[in-house]
Design a protein around this motif. Structure first.
Motif, PDB file in Angstrom:
ATOM      1  N   UNK B 287       0.969  -1.560   0.036  1.00  0.00           N
ATOM      2  CA  UNK B 287       0.463   0.245  -0.224  1.00  0.00           C
ATOM      3  C   UNK B 287       0.684   1.078   0.348  1.00  0.00           C
ATOM      4  N   UNK B 288       2.136   1.290   1.209  1.00  0.00           N
ATOM      5  CA  UNK B 288       2.509   2.230   0.480  1.00  0.00           C
ATOM      6  C   UNK B 288       3.381   2.739  -0.483  1.00  0.00           C
ATOM      7  N   UNK B 289       4.009   1.237  -1.503  1.00  0.00           N
ATOM      8  CA  UNK B 289       4.307   1.749  -2.503  1.00  0.00           C
ATOM      9  C   UNK B 289       3.412   2.236  -3.735  1.00  0.00           C
ATOM     10  N   UNK B 290       1.849   2.062  -3.368  1.00  0.00           N
ATOM     11  CA  UNK B 290       1.452   2.249  -4.340  1.00  0.00           C
ATOM     12  C   UNK B 290       0.552   3.358  -4.308  1.00  0.00           C
ATOM     13  N   UNK B 316      -3.965  12.882  -0.183  1.00  0.00           N
ATOM     14  CA  UNK B 316      -3.308  11.526  -0.073  1.00  0.00           C
ATOM     15  C   UNK B 316      -1.923  11.172   0.039  1.00  0.00           C
ATOM     16  N   UNK B 317      -1.016  11.840   0.889  1.00  0.00           N
ATOM     17  CA  UNK B 317      -0.050  12.217   1.603  1.00  0.00           C
ATOM     18  C   UNK B 317      -0.806  12.041   3.212  1.00  0.00           C
ATOM     19  N   UNK B 318      -1.128  13.018   3.275  1.00  0.00           N
ATOM     20  CA  UNK B 318      -1.444  12.219   4.525  1.00  0.00           C
ATOM     21  C   UNK B 318      -1.956  10.351   4.832  1.00  0.00           C
ATOM     22  N   UNK B 319      -2.596  10.273   3.885  1.00  0.00           N
ATOM     23  CA  UNK B 319      -3.037   8.468   3.800  1.00  0.00           C
ATOM     24  C   UNK B 319      -1.789   7.371   3.529  1.00  0.00           C
ATOM     25  N   UNK B 320      -1.065   8.184   3.861  1.00  0.00           N
ATOM     26  CA  UNK B 320      -0.284   7.532   3.605  1.00  0.00           C
ATOM     27  C   UNK B 320       0.978   6.767   4.622  1.00  0.00           C
ATOM     28  N   UNK B 321       0.359   7.889   6.017  1.00  0.00           N
ATOM     29  CA  UNK B 321       0.893   7.470   7.797  1.00  0.00           C
ATOM     30  C   UNK B 321      -0.271   6.137   8.160  1.00  0.00           C
ATOM     31  N   UNK B 322      -1.487   6.056   7.858  1.00  0.00           N
ATOM     32  CA  UNK B 322      -1.818   4.726   8.367  1.00  0.00           C
ATOM     33  C   UNK B 322      -0.840   3.542   7.896  1.00  0.00           C
ATOM     34  N   UNK B 326       0.271   1.077  11.040  1.00  0.00           N
ATOM     35  CA  UNK B 326       0.013  -0.360  11.109  1.00  0.00           C
ATOM     36  C   UNK B 326       1.815  -1.085  11.469  1.00  0.00           C
ATOM     37  N   UNK B 327       3.113  -0.367  10.768  1.00  0.00           N
ATOM     38  CA  UNK B 327       4.023  -0.998  10.418  1.00  0.00           C
ATOM     39  C   UNK B 327       4.809  -0.910  12.283  1.00  0.00           C
ATOM     40  N   UNK B 328       4.841   0.742  11.834  1.00  0.00           N
ATOM     41  CA  UNK B 328       5.065   1.085  13.940  1.00  0.00           C
ATOM     42  C   UNK B 328       4.806  -0.142  14.790  1.00  0.00           C
ATOM     43  N   UNK B 329       3.387   0.162  14.632  1.00  0.00           N
ATOM     44  CA  UNK B 329       2.783  -0.239  16.072  1.00  0.00           C
ATOM     45  C   UNK B 329       3.436  -2.130  15.764  1.00  0.00           C
ATOM     46  N   UNK B 330       3.261  -3.696  14.961  1.00  0.00           N
ATOM     47  CA  UNK B 330       3.789  -4.170  14.539  1.00  0.00           C
ATOM     48  C   UNK B 330       4.969  -4.673  14.776  1.00  0.00           C
ATOM     49  N   UNK B 331       6.083  -3.690  15.033  1.00  0.00           N
ATOM     50  CA  UNK B 331       7.260  -3.975  14.823  1.00  0.00           C
ATOM     51  C   UNK B 331       7.580  -3.973  16.644  1.00  0.00           C
ATOM     52  N   UNK B 332       6.565  -3.134  17.374  1.00  0.00           N
ATOM     53  CA  UNK B 332       6.526  -2.458  18.791  1.00  0.00           C
ATOM     54  C   UNK B 332       6.159  -4.047  19.043  1.00  0.00           C
ATOM     55  N   UNK B 333       4.704  -4.856  17.998  1.00  0.00           N
ATOM     56  CA  UNK B 333       4.022  -5.964  18.431  1.00  0.00           C
ATOM     57  C   UNK B 333       5.397  -6.896  18.983  1.00  0.00           C
ATOM     58  N   UNK B 334       5.660  -6.868  17.965  1.00  0.00           N
ATOM     59  CA  UNK B 334       7.404  -8.354  18.073  1.00  0.00           C
ATOM     60  C   UNK B 334       7.759  -8.118  18.986  1.00  0.00           C
ATOM     61  N   UNK B 360       7.534  11.154  10.803  1.00  0.00           N
ATOM     62  CA  UNK B 360       6.895  10.709  10.170  1.00  0.00           C
ATOM     63  C   UNK B 360       5.282  12.210  10.638  1.00  0.00           C
ATOM     64  N   UNK B 361       5.796  12.441  11.168  1.00  0.00           N
ATOM     65  CA  UNK B 361       4.997  13.179  12.376  1.00  0.00           C
ATOM     66  C   UNK B 361       5.031  14.686  11.142  1.00  0.00           C
ATOM     67  N   UNK B 362       6.199  15.020  11.521  1.00  0.00           N
ATOM     68  CA  UNK B 362       6.516  16.311  10.850  1.00  0.00           C
ATOM     69  C   UNK B 362       6.011  16.139   9.167  1.00  0.00           C
ATOM     70  N   UNK B 363       6.171  15.034   8.666  1.00  0.00           N
ATOM     71  CA  UNK B 363       5.414  15.064   7.588  1.00  0.00           C
ATOM     72  C   UNK B 363       4.521  15.151   6.957  1.00  0.00           C
ATOM     73  N   UNK B 364       3.425  14.556   8.248  1.00  0.00           N
ATOM     74  CA  UNK B 364       2.195  14.804   8.443  1.00  0.00           C
ATOM     75  C   UNK B 364       2.194  16.812   7.941  1.00  0.00           C
TER      76      UNK B 364
END
Lengths: 207, 622
Positions: B287-290, B316-322, B326-334, B360-364
């Motif tokens: 999804x990030x790639x798309x 569209x740019x803000x949508x990439x934060x989603x 997901x990735x950030x949280x999955x790394x934490x949960x790993x 990422x936050x300054x990106x938004x």
């Protein structure tokens, strides 16, 4: 698969272009490559559409283009795509001679197309003083159509090289993928021309 | 064949071996050395920039030289350091992770490297021939089209040549991953690093041609009298911006996604858990790639596209934060509940999470188009993209190098020195770039040669420069570690980290054919599957037999050197048309090499079963 089986196969499969892993890889890679080429031409078309009215008071598309020659060129290139299909049909039936014949016809049609394009460019330069730097429209026109012409030239050189290299030894599992992707390339060139014919010449005459 | 020759011969044979190699592991070494060298050059340029900005009204660098410095720092770091270092990792790891003996096109792999290297050399030659490019790494027209001298011409030719190499590399990895996976290695069993390489390669394929076209237009305008960006003849300078960012925005995902993949593998290995939310991670990557292709115009909010276009690109740019979230949280949960080992690789990875999240936050924040009119072209933007590129890409490269170093070179990097390099770099990074956000908000514009006294910018810039020195110290310690490890450390075994994926199933470094027998993959983390069943190593998917390997070739090198020569011809024919001779000679070398490649059959060679049996006795197959 031993080298002997690849170069002198006892039995030719129905799809000799995809019978080896190398062939499969080439087939897939070439489709990916054509995806990249699509973006390349899309960028060139975008640039052309943005600049086709920026004539700087010089020659306009309506003024320049003559549809007679372009129609002839279109017919030649479309026909050459068909003849390359015949060539691939004969490749799949393992008839090397007929494949070479149809490829030769393809090359002749391609050369004729290229000759017309060179004539067209020279005509614009000499009769209309419409050169690469005349206007933004001129730069965009020569770049888009010229990139396509460059592809035609490369495709012709490629097909001719393959024909000469394999003239004596015939078809095998090593060169079949090469012939096949060269013909894919040729089809792609043809498809791009259909868009050039529409966007550059027809829209140039109408719009 | 060539490898055995090199072992017997001296230095000359070793050089010839590397010039002609088509082995993905050696090409990885080449990418690493070349990319590392350019990283040092780019880093040196960064230090000079920070020294110039250490105090107000400084005169350390002349204004023109400063422009060249910022241009070359950005261009070098993106195209000549980050990209090749990523390609080094992909080459070293991806064929091993999917159970392949090499990439799909070993010859093209070598060609991709040499094109990149000669493109990079071309760009840097400009320092010695009258001035480097000076129009910023984004090279906006008409600043670039009217830049005097040949600096920008070097930019155009250098990037064109190295960009062709990158495109070739991208197609190669796409086909490798689609066609060359071992039996049982389904798409949803691929390690995340392989997945992110697949997505990155797709981005390369569809993004780089836009840059190719942009560079051609720039080349035609500057060298052949075209009028694309010449407003007097109806040209339009915004076309460059669009083409550049249609390439340029996917490019930032091309840079970060492979490292996202590497982090995923590292978190999983050093937490001794399978990756949390594997399928969500895969879909987030795709999804990030798309979405990466839908947002390019957020670099152009202030160009005047109008409120509708700005709004669409902002959303569209803000949508990439989603998916990124997901990735950030999955790394934490790993890591959650795992048996965590804080190795150097893990240290860089853990440090990446908060650092990248700030970026990422300054990106938004920047994505909010209305607010961007304030941030645009200030140090806020500089702070933002260094947080994602250094905090994401550079941290990732360090982490991945620590993690895969034993597989690439057969020795584990010294852990103490590894951690000693990390801390100054990590602290220095936050010192350098955190304060830049505030400098930007206080009105300091980017790319300016000097700032003035008495505007409250002195302290912030001094802190930033001190931080840059700390980062330099960290990098030097890492280099010391590389040398120390090569000299002092003892040989690592095949699986030093208690790994989970296929690259840890053979000796370190692997034999040149990688797998004695192609492994049978029976699940996600295939090696771990075997380990949990008490097995030593993988179940083979084929009987022991002859292995087909590609032949070495010098042609990729000659093809690239031809374009290198031709490039000089194109640049200097604007002064004197006789330079076109160089172009003709160069193109003749390139096309001649291509013709040779086409005419001469190259079917590769076989490694016979008997040789393999001897290697097994020596313990190569682990």
């Amino acid at each position: 698969m031993s080298h002997e089986d690849v170069l002198n196969p006892k039995h030719m499969p129905h799809d000799p272009e995809k019978a080896t892993l190398e062939g499969k890889n080439k087939f897939l890679a070439f489709w990916f490559f054509l995806g990249g080429e699509t973006v390349l031409f899309a960028s060139l078309f975008g640039t052309y559409i943005a600049l086709n009215s920026s004539t700087a008071g010089e020659n306009t598309p309506e003024h320049l283009f003559g549809l007679e020659l372009v129609f002839l060129m279109t017919m030649m290139l479309l026909t050459s795509s068909l003849t390359s299909v015949y060539a691939m049909y004969h490749m799949k039936n393992h008839d090397f001679r007929k494949m070479q014949t149809w490829l030769a016809i393809t090359v002749l049609l391609g050369l004729a197309f290229l000759g017309c394009e060179i004539y067209e460019f020279l005509h614009y330069i000499h009769e209309y003083e419409f050169t690469f730097g005349s206007s933004a429209f001129a730069s965009a026109f020569y770049t888009l159509v010229g990139f396509h012409g460059g592809h035609v030239l490369f495709g012709l050189s490629w097909i001719v090289t393959l024909m000469i290299r394999n003239q004596k030894r015939g078809l095998n599992l090593y060169n079949a993928p090469k012939f096949y992707i060269a013909s894919l390339y040729w089809h792609f060139i043809d498809v791009v021309w259909v868009f050039i014919f529409t966007v550059v010449y027809l829209m140039g005459k109408v719009g | 064949m060539s490898t055995t020759a090199a072992q017997k011969g001296g230095l000359g044979a070793a050089i010839w071996d590397y010039l002609t190699t088509v082995d993905h592991k050696k090409i990885a070494h080449l990418y690493l050395v070349a990319g590392g060298l350019f990283f040092l050059i780019g880093g040196l340029e960064a230090m000079l920039i920070r020294i110039q900005l250490m105090k107000p009204d400084n005169n350390f660098l002349a204004a023109g030289l400063y422009n060249e410095m910022i241009t070359m720092h950005g261009t070098t770091m993106i195209f000549l350091a980050a990209m090749p270092l990523i390609f080094a990792l992909m080459n070293a790891v991806v064929p091993l992770q999917i159970g392949a003996r090499d990439v799909a096109f070993p010859f093209l792999n070598s060609l991709g490297f040499w094109l990149f290297l000669f493109g990079g050399l071309m760009l840097n030659v400009s320092w010695f021939t009258g001035g480097a490019p000076d129009a910023g790494w984004t090279n906006y027209a008409p600043l670039s089209t009217t830049s005097p001298g040949h600096g920008v011409d070097y930019y155009v030719m250098g990037l064109q040549i190295s960009g062709a190499g990158t495109l070739i590399g991208g197609i190669n990895f796409l086909v490798t991953i689609v066609n060359m996976r071992a039996p049982g290695m389904t798409y949803m069993r691929m390690p995340l690093f392989t997945w992110s390489t697949l997505v990155t390669s797709t981005l390369i394929l569809f993004a780089f041609p836009a840059l190719t076209v942009g560079l051609f237009l720039m080349m035609f305008d500057r060298m052949f009298g075209a009028a694309f960006f010449d407003v007097a003849k109806g040209g339009n300078v915004i076309i460059w911006e669009h083409l550049f960012w249609i390439f340029g925005h996917p490019e930032v995902y091309i840079l970060i996604l492979p490292l996202f993949g590497a982090f995923s593998d590292i978190f999983s290995t050093f937490s001794k858990k399978r990756l949390f939310g594997y399928s969500a991670m895969v879909f987030a990557t795709v999804l990030i790639g798309f979405l990466g292709f839908m947002v390019w115009a957020h670099h152009m909010f202030t160009v005047g596209m109008g409120p509708i276009a700005n709004s669409i690109f902002a959303v569209a740019t803000m949508a990439i934060a989603v998916p990124t979230g997901i990735k950030i949280f999955n790394w934490l949960f790993t890591m959650w509940g795992g048996q965590i080992r804080m190795t150097s690789a893990m240290l860089w990875s853990v440090a990446f999470i908060p650092s990248f999240t700030i970026g990422g936050m300054t990106g938004v924040m920047l994505a909010a188009a209305a607010a961007d009119f304030q941030y645009h072209d200030t140090y806020f933007v500089v702070g933002h993209f260094h947080y994602v590129i250094v905090g994401g890409v550079v941290f990732g490269i360090f982490a991945a190098l620590h993690y895969w170093w034993p597989k690439m070179f057969g020795k584990v990097l010294n852990e103490k020195l590894g951690k000693l390099a990390f801390w100054p770099f990590f602290i220095g990074f936050h010192l350098t770039f955190f304060i830049q956000h505030f400098l930007g908000l206080m009105g300091m514009p980017r790319r300016y040669w000097v700032f003035l006294e008495g505007q409250g910018l002195e302290a912030g810039n001094m802190i930033s420069t001190i931080g840059a020195f700390l980062m330099a110290i960290g990098s030097v310690i890492f280099l010391i570690n590389v040398v120390y490890t090569a000299v002092k450390e003892k040989k690592a075994d095949g699986d030093p980290w208690d790994g989970r994926t296929l690259e840890w199933t053979m000796a370190s470094p692997p034999p040149h054919y990688n797998f004695v027998q192609t492994p049978l993959v029976r699940g996600l983390d295939p090696l771990w599957v075997e380990k949990t069943e008490g097995k030593e190593g993988m179940t083979p998917a084929e009987p022991l037999g002859d292995i087909h390997m590609p032949n070495a070739s010098i042609l990729p090198f000659t093809m690239s050197i031809g374009l290198f020569i031709a490039g000089f011809g194109f640049i200097y024919q604007t002064d004197d048309k006789t330079w076109l001779v160089a172009s003709v000679i160069g193109m003749a070398i390139t096309f001649g090499s291509m013709l040779t490649r086409s005419l001469k059959d190259d079917l590769g060679h076989h490694i016979h079963k008997e040789e393999l049996e001897e290697d097994i006795k020596k313990g190569v197959g682990k």
